[in-house]
Design a protein around this motif. Sequence first.
Motif, mmCIF file in Angstrom:
data_model
loop_
_atom_site.group_PDB
_atom_site.id
_atom_site.type_symbol
_atom_site.label_atom_id
_atom_site.label_comp_id
_atom_site.label_asym_id
_atom_site.label_seq_id
_atom_site.Cartn_x
_atom_site.Cartn_y
_atom_site.Cartn_z
ATOM 1 N N UNK A 164 -31.359 29.383 176.866
ATOM 2 C CA UNK A 164 -31.967 30.162 175.438
ATOM 3 C C UNK A 164 -31.463 30.480 174.442
ATOM 4 N N UNK A 165 -29.878 30.526 174.889
ATOM 5 C CA UNK A 165 -28.946 30.938 173.302
ATOM 6 C C UNK A 165 -29.008 29.847 172.676
ATOM 7 N N UNK A 166 -29.772 28.489 173.453
ATOM 8 C CA UNK A 166 -29.578 27.863 171.912
ATOM 9 C C UNK A 166 -30.925 26.725 170.673
ATOM 10 N N UNK A 167 -31.984 28.279 171.645
ATOM 11 C CA UNK A 167 -33.562 28.143 170.947
ATOM 12 C C UNK A 167 -32.951 29.003 169.836
ATOM 13 N N UNK A 168 -32.030 30.049 169.859
ATOM 14 C CA UNK A 168 -32.193 30.824 168.801
ATOM 15 C C UNK A 168 -31.829 29.971 167.110
ATOM 16 N N UNK A 169 -32.257 30.171 166.129
ATOM 17 C CA UNK A 169 -31.571 29.616 164.539
ATOM 18 C C UNK A 169 -30.034 29.799 164.807
ATOM 19 N N UNK A 170 -29.376 29.227 164.270
ATOM 20 C CA UNK A 170 -27.214 29.286 163.642
ATOM 21 C C UNK A 170 -26.919 28.938 162.483
ATOM 22 N N UNK A 554 -29.566 24.428 161.077
ATOM 23 C CA UNK A 554 -28.308 23.392 161.728
ATOM 24 C C UNK A 554 -28.999 22.572 162.269
ATOM 25 N N UNK A 555 -30.494 22.572 162.933
ATOM 26 C CA UNK A 555 -31.178 21.972 163.745
ATOM 27 C C UNK A 555 -32.338 20.954 162.793
ATOM 28 N N UNK A 556 -32.073 20.490 162.041
ATOM 29 C CA UNK A 556 -31.850 19.644 160.792
ATOM 30 C C UNK A 556 -31.256 17.950 161.206
ATOM 31 N N UNK A 557 -31.923 17.829 161.863
ATOM 32 C CA UNK A 557 -31.181 16.407 162.776
ATOM 33 C C UNK A 557 -31.594 14.799 162.152
ATOM 34 N N UNK A 558 -31.067 14.389 161.368
ATOM 35 C CA UNK A 558 -30.921 13.048 161.775
ATOM 36 C C UNK A 558 -30.260 11.816 162.852
ATOM 37 N N UNK A 559 -30.755 10.908 163.048
ATOM 38 C CA UNK A 559 -30.099 9.967 163.781
ATOM 39 C C UNK A 559 -28.732 9.631 163.461
ATOM 40 N N UNK A 579 -33.241 13.253 154.034
ATOM 41 C CA UNK A 579 -33.366 13.897 154.889
ATOM 42 C C UNK A 579 -34.349 14.942 155.762
ATOM 43 N N UNK A 580 -34.762 15.411 154.750
ATOM 44 C CA UNK A 580 -35.403 16.813 155.739
ATOM 45 C C UNK A 580 -36.967 15.821 155.938
ATOM 46 N N UNK A 581 -37.601 15.391 155.397
ATOM 47 C CA UNK A 581 -38.418 14.648 155.822
ATOM 48 C C UNK A 581 -38.605 14.427 157.168
ATOM 49 N N UNK A 582 -37.537 13.285 157.169
ATOM 50 C CA UNK A 582 -37.511 12.800 158.289
ATOM 51 C C UNK A 582 -36.638 13.708 159.816
ATOM 52 N N UNK A 583 -35.833 14.208 159.216
ATOM 53 C CA UNK A 583 -35.334 15.657 160.265
ATOM 54 C C UNK A 583 -36.627 16.114 161.135
ATOM 55 N N UNK A 584 -37.436 16.841 159.337
ATOM 56 C CA UNK A 584 -37.966 17.906 159.979
ATOM 57 C C UNK A 584 -39.939 17.011 161.071
ATOM 58 N N UNK A 585 -39.332 15.310 160.568
ATOM 59 C CA UNK A 585 -40.616 14.681 161.706
ATOM 60 C C UNK A 585 -40.101 14.211 162.434
ATOM 61 N N UNK A 586 -38.928 14.166 163.114
ATOM 62 C CA UNK A 586 -37.890 13.763 164.497
ATOM 63 C C UNK A 586 -38.445 14.891 164.696
ATOM 64 N N UNK A 587 -38.572 16.325 164.449
ATOM 65 C CA UNK A 587 -38.465 17.828 165.664
ATOM 66 C C UNK A 587 -40.027 18.024 165.941
#
Length: 1005
Positions: A164-170, A554-559, A579-587
């Motif tokens: 639950x806590x990991x689903x909150x933005x940080x 912090x939720x934007x991550x690329x491999x 970076x952002x387009x790829x991270x959003x696509x992966x999400x």
Amino acid sequence: MKKRKYGKMSVEAAERVSAAPGGRPSSPVQTSWFEFLLDGSLLETHLHKASPDPTAAQLIVQFLEQASKPSLNEQNQVQPPVDNRRNRTLKLLALKIAAHMRWDLDLLEKGLSIPVLNMLLNELLCVSKVPPGVKHVDLDLSTLPPTTAMAVLIYNRWAIRTIVLSSFPEKQTKPGPHQMNMLNIIQQEKEMTENILIVLKEQSADSISVLEGALRLHKDFYVHNVRTLDLLGADAAGTANGETEASTAGLRISAHELYCQVRYDLGGIYFQQGCTDQGAYGKAMEHFRLTRDLLQKLGSSLHVHLDEKRLAGYWNACRALTGTLGPADATATPYGQINSLIRTHNHQALVEAFIQDNTSHSLPNHLRQSVLREYLHKAQQGERGLDDVCQQLCVCNAVRDALQGEGLSVRFHQLLLKPSKRLVDFILEVCTRSLEKDRPSETSRQNMANFMKTLCESLEELPLVFVVSSHKLFMELLREEERKVLVEQMRKRSATINLSAKPLPSFYDIPASASVSIGQLEQQLILSLEPRRVRQILIEVHGMAQRHFWRINSKWEVPPDYINVILGIKDPLTKDLVYILMAKGLHCITIKDFGHARQLFSACLELVTEFSPRLRQVMLNEMLLLEVRAHETLAADGCRDRPSSDLVSRVRGYLEMRIHDLPLRQVVGEECVAFMLNWRENDYLTLQVPPPLVQSNPYIKLGQLLASTCKELPGPKESRRTAKELWEVVVQICSMSTQHKRNNDGRMGLIKHRESSMGIMQRSKFITFVKKLREPLVLTALISLFVKLHSIVRDDIVNEVTAEHLTIWPSSILNMQAVDVEAVAVTVKELVSYALTLNPNNQSWLITQADIYFVTSQYSAALHFYLQAGVVCSDFFTRPVPPEVYNDQVLKRMIKCCSMMNCHTQVAVLCQFLRETDYMTAFKALQEQNGHDAMDSFYDYIWDVTILEYLTHIHHKRGESEKRQIAIKAIGQAELNTSNPEEVLQLAAQKRKKRFLQAMAKLYF
């Protein structure tokens, strides 16, 4: 002067104190972690200080860090942490601190990172003697020692709370220019955290089941305290173990205290699941309701740690989301009133409520801002007629902020760039109605006057300035001198305005100099899934500040495989955009929003094609993975359409691709191989894959062996050569590597490593790969292999697990000692459980699952699955169960299950099902008097007259006349007369078999 006692001091500490100047007091010396090893009483003294330094949480981190440090052997090779007395003591000290904190997960979560808390709670499971290798959901908490059961509950509570806590933005930590090594440490901890979260989310259903099961236990619980942990660490192990496992050892937690805490945590996880499962909100509301009731009953409790304000918020949210708020409830609280207006789309009433709240102050600012954000989001999604509502709500919030002396939002300043007269009139109306009618305070009047000045200064069109300056409220609040000065300033400013200037080219009409708006734009950047808008926002923010905007979420991550290639892009704007387009696509892929993922990836592909062939191929690979996952998701949802020939061709092309210096993600190859197996592309995997590829890619090698084995399984001659090769590969994966190490006494010893480097891949990666497979034949072959391997390493002929195609595997292993028996046992359980989630009606898998429970003495679960196997192949026992399903071995195991649960009459009935009735077992069962089944209610299911005659004899002997009459009545049925034709007797037996098995199914399902 009275001296304070801090325990023993180390030599170094004493020297530091003595070296301090005598004329000024020295700062308190921080106690080092190793001093607690030297003095057993120091920890308790330290923790009872008003402000201990280091703090309790810091000490836990230090103790576990020291206990888990790897060691070096004589050849300077890194070895796992040594299991010696020092390290065991350090771990025990960490647990004592947690016990001192009363296992308060709120405190532990605030002070410790997820990896550290995971290590701490796993150590708690270890010292509490939780059986290793057994899933928590398979444990019977009612039979475990109290401290063991409580350790399981604490761990599973933490597991769902962490999800639950990991689903909150940080907010992401941004290291400075001299902190790159710190960035590496943060990245490592982040990866560890993500890996732990993946495991916790996979096991979330089990954790929920464990906690739901705990609510059915009506007894008090006990958790380890400092004293019981001291006993565990004592040299006299026998005495310590006996006392710590006693029913009253440790800190007592009443049943109601535990229920209260567990229900609160379950409510949280169900509420989180409500985003994808609307019915979960109902479950969450029920748990929160019972939590509220328990809190009132308990009053103040030392052992219940929950946020009552958050509980109230959860409760209101659940009632709103489930539609259980009645008309009276909807207006009972300000929250309810606002929620009701939003649900009924009564926008004007909502604006009116905001204006009235400017005087009543009943709504908190964060709620007002949240409502505005919700409406802005709806407007961005294309919902019509909300632009005016958004403007009006923004004005109401700005006036509220002004009255409280706070700064005005960027969004309000944006409204004033090109306002209409209607908007200015509305602002003035809100200002007039927001001052207290009777006697507004001097502070409110002054704040409103300042707001009116700001409004005039922000308006560029002179006619609108005159509208404000001629308003009645303006006249009342500002003195005549102030009004004249302000109007004159406006006249002079209007004369210098260049009316021919072109409008700003910004997408959001925000001046490039307005750096305060970056926060607003960052928020929009996080929310937007439209590639063009993402690009426009980035152009805006790069015109305001030169920094890396890919770090803002912090939720934007690329491999990690791609990070160096992307960060190597020289242009900062392009780097952020890729970076952002790829991270959003992966999400989007993660949440199965494949439509937006395709848009984002397509835009990214178009962008990188212009300047980087490597990144172009990377994006093509990611788009292939997207299509594979999209098709597999449809297949998992029941779609039977085969993939297009184009997609299959692209998968083949990827598997055969060899491009120098191209970063390749392992998961892409892994899912491509799984995709080929799931769609039975066995000819390609066995005949057309280039040999060098098989040797270099472990997933292709494993896929080829599985395809070859499955290809020949249905035929008349089962292949042993390919099966033997697959067998050897899997045995290596499940083997432990060993290293020689010299002990303290000079003798050589062996160190075993669970994750062996001998196999083509680690066991954890093998399990991850297997859980991507859906093809029944492939899963059947793997289940068969592991069942055979499990039987060999257990070496228990009597209690063997059964499966199909067992004869194709070897019957022995050369290096038996190297095989990790526990890993094999866990894997076979996971594999069968996973297969049954795909097809719960596969009778072969059901029998295997039942056998697994049987050999681990879980008789109730075993009987459940034996009965389920019969149900699926007989249409709930309306037809006879095929003899190959209920053979004598299965029936004897069902008999033993009933016997071990003291259901002796059921044993006697089942003895008739055997090819030759087992009278000895039936008679022995009927002699038992401590039965747990409804004895005489099963007599109607007995068709063997010999057993019925024995029953009348037993009841006569015991003087049980009523039961004897029931048995005599059963014998007297005409269809059981031994003179009847064989067909009549068989029909009577089949009828009783059907009714008995249906009754058993209702009993055990």
